[in-house]
Design a protein around this motif. Structure first.
Motif, short mmCIF file in Angstrom:
data_model
loop_
_atom_site.label_atom_id
_atom_site.label_comp_id
_atom_site.label_asym_id
_atom_site.label_seq_id
_atom_site.Cartn_x
_atom_site.Cartn_y
_atom_site.Cartn_z
N THR A 1 78.06 27.24 54.09
CA THR A 1 79.52 27.12 54.03
C THR A 1 80.07 25.97 54.86
N MET A 2 79.19 25.16 55.45
CA MET A 2 79.65 23.98 56.19
C MET A 2 79.12 22.70 55.55
N SER A 3 78.93 22.75 54.24
CA SER A 3 78.30 21.64 53.53
C SER A 3 79.28 20.78 52.75
N GLY A 4 80.59 21.07 52.88
CA GLY A 4 81.58 20.24 52.21
C GLY A 4 81.86 20.61 50.78
N PRO B 1 82.76 15.32 58.29
CA PRO B 1 81.38 15.30 57.77
C PRO B 1 80.78 16.70 57.71
N PRO B 2 80.00 16.99 56.68
CA PRO B 2 79.31 18.28 56.61
C PRO B 2 78.16 18.33 57.60
N LEU B 3 77.62 19.54 57.80
CA LEU B 3 76.42 19.66 58.62
C LEU B 3 75.24 18.97 57.93
N PRO B 4 74.36 18.36 58.70
CA PRO B 4 73.14 17.83 58.08
C PRO B 4 72.36 18.95 57.39
N PRO B 5 71.72 18.66 56.27
CA PRO B 5 71.00 19.72 55.53
C PRO B 5 69.95 20.43 56.37
N ASP B 6 69.37 19.73 57.35
CA ASP B 6 68.31 20.34 58.17
C ASP B 6 68.84 20.85 59.51
N TYR B 7 70.16 21.02 59.62
CA TYR B 7 70.74 21.40 60.91
C TYR B 7 70.12 22.69 61.45
N VAL C 1 71.63 30.64 76.07
CA VAL C 1 71.68 31.29 74.76
C VAL C 1 71.55 30.28 73.62
N ALA C 2 70.98 29.12 73.91
CA ALA C 2 70.86 28.06 72.90
C ALA C 2 70.05 28.51 71.69
N HIS C 3 69.08 29.42 71.90
CA HIS C 3 68.27 29.89 70.77
C HIS C 3 69.10 30.61 69.72
N THR C 4 70.28 31.13 70.10
CA THR C 4 71.11 31.86 69.14
C THR C 4 71.95 30.93 68.27
N LEU C 5 71.92 29.63 68.55
CA LEU C 5 72.63 28.69 67.67
C LEU C 5 72.05 28.73 66.26
N ALA C 6 70.75 28.96 66.15
CA ALA C 6 70.13 29.11 64.83
C ALA C 6 70.63 30.38 64.14
N TYR C 7 70.96 31.40 64.92
CA TYR C 7 71.49 32.63 64.34
C TYR C 7 72.85 32.37 63.69
N ASP C 8 73.70 31.64 64.40
CA ASP C 8 75.02 31.34 63.84
C ASP C 8 74.90 30.43 62.63
N ALA C 9 73.92 29.54 62.64
CA ALA C 9 73.70 28.70 61.46
C ALA C 9 73.33 29.57 60.26
N ALA C 10 72.55 30.62 60.49
CA ALA C 10 72.19 31.53 59.41
C ALA C 10 73.42 32.30 58.92
#
Length: 266
Positions: free
Chosen positions: A195-198, A128-134, A181-190
Motif C-alpha cells: 500500500t506504499m507503492s504509489g 516517491p513510493p517505497l523501493p520494491p525491496d524495502y 526495536v529496529a527489527h520490528t520495522l520489517a513487521y510494519d512493512a508486512a
C-alpha cells in the motif's frame, strides 16, 4: 503492567487506566509504551470516559516476540487484548498502527468502532513510493546487527526525511531507543503490504469491516496523508472523514482527544 497471552503463547504487555468502554491504542512503527509519550498523554486525556489500554506490540518493550512473524500474529495479539478488556473494544490506530487496527476489524474481531490517524499509504505520485525491496532490506539490516542503518533507511525511504538530517538524529537520545526495536520495522512493512507503492488501494482488503470508522489527517501534514485518507475513506462502508486543523503526523493529544471522544460517543 498487565499481560495478555496471545494465541501462540506470546506475552503482550499493556497498561490499563480509566473506566468505561474499552479503548485500545495501536502504535505505529517503532512506538511502544516507553517510547511514545503521546500515547500516555492521550490515555490520560481519555481515561475519564474510557478504560484505555496502551500496549507494546510484539517485539517491542516488555512484550514477547515468538517467531516466525506474520501479520496474523499481531491481529491475534489485539484479539487477546480485547479478550482481556472484556470481549469488545474500540481501537485507535496511529500511522501503520492504523492499518493494523483496520486489518484486525476486517478479520472479524469484536471491534465496536475504530479511529485511524494518517495511515501512511502512498496511492499516487505525490511522493516517491517505497523501493520494491524495502521490506527485505530493512529486515536484513536489523537482522545483521546494523540496527542504526535500518532506522536510517526507514527514515529516508519510508518516512521521506532528507539524508542530511540523519546525523543530528543519531545524536538524539531517542535514536538508541529506536535501534532497540529496529527489527520490528520489517513487521510494519508486512502490515503495510503493497500500500506504499504509489497505486490505488486494494478495493476489497477491508470490505468486511462493518464497524464505524473515523479517518483523520492533519491540516499541516504533507498532502500525501490527505490523499491516503481520502483513498481509504472511499473504500470503507461506514466512515467519517475529518481533518484536524494545524496538525502534522506528530499530532497533539490535546487536539486528537476531543475528536476521538466525539466520534466514539456516537
Amino acid at each position: 503492567m498487565d499481560v495478555a497471552t496471545s494465541r501462540d503463547g506470546t506475552r503482550i504487555a499493556y497498561d490499563r487506566r480509566g473506566s468505561g468502554p474499552a479503548l485500545i491504542l495501536v502504535d505505529g512503527a517503532l512506538g511502544h509504551r516507553a517510547f511514545n509519550p503521546h500515547g500516555a498523554a492521550l490515555a490520560d486525556l481519555l481515561q475519564d470516559a474510557f478504560t484505555v489500554h496502551t500496549y507494546d506490540r510484539r517485539g517491542r518493550g516488555d512484550s514477547g516476540d515468538s517467531g516466525p512473524y506474520a501479520v496474523e500474529r499481531e491481529i491475534e495479539d489485539i484479539e487477546a487484548l480485547i479478550r482481556a478488556a472484556g470481549g469488545r473494544a474500540h481501537l485507535f490506530g496511529m500511522s501503520s498502527g492504523a492499518v493494523l487496527a483496520l486489518d484486525a476489524a476486517a478479520h472479524g474481531l469484536a471491534v465496536e468502532a475504530l479511529a485511524l490517524y494518517e495511515p501512511p499509504f502512498i496511492v499516487d505520485g505525490s511522493r516517491p513510493p517505497l523501493p520494491p525491496d524495502y521490506a527485505v532490506r530493512v529486515g536484513a539490516l536489523a537482522a545483521g546487527g546494523r540496527r542504526a542503518e535500518a532506522v536510517e533507511y526507514f527514515m529516508t525511504a519510508a518516512v521521506g526525511l532528507p539524508a542530511e538530517l540523519l546525523g543530528g538524529m543519531r545524536e538524539d537520545p531517542s535514536f538508541a531507543r529506536m535501534e532497540q526495536v529496529a527489527h520490528t520495522l520489517a513487521y510494519d512493512a508486512a502490515v503495510m503490504g503493497g500500500t506504499m507503492s504509489g497505486v490505488p488501494l486494494p478495493p476489497h482488503r477491508w470490505a468486511s469491516v462493518t464497524a464505524p470508522v473515523l479517518v483523520a489527517d492533519g491540516g499541516k501534514s504533507e498532502h500525501t496523508f490527505a490523499d491516503a485518507a481520502d483513498a481509504l475513506a472511499a473504500v470503507l462502508r461506514d466512515v467519517r472523514r475529518v481533518t484536524l486543523d494545524g496538525q502534522t503526523h506528530d499530532v497533539d493529544p490535546e487536539v486528537l482527544a476531543p475528536a476521538l471522544r466525539d466520534f466514539f460517543a456516537h
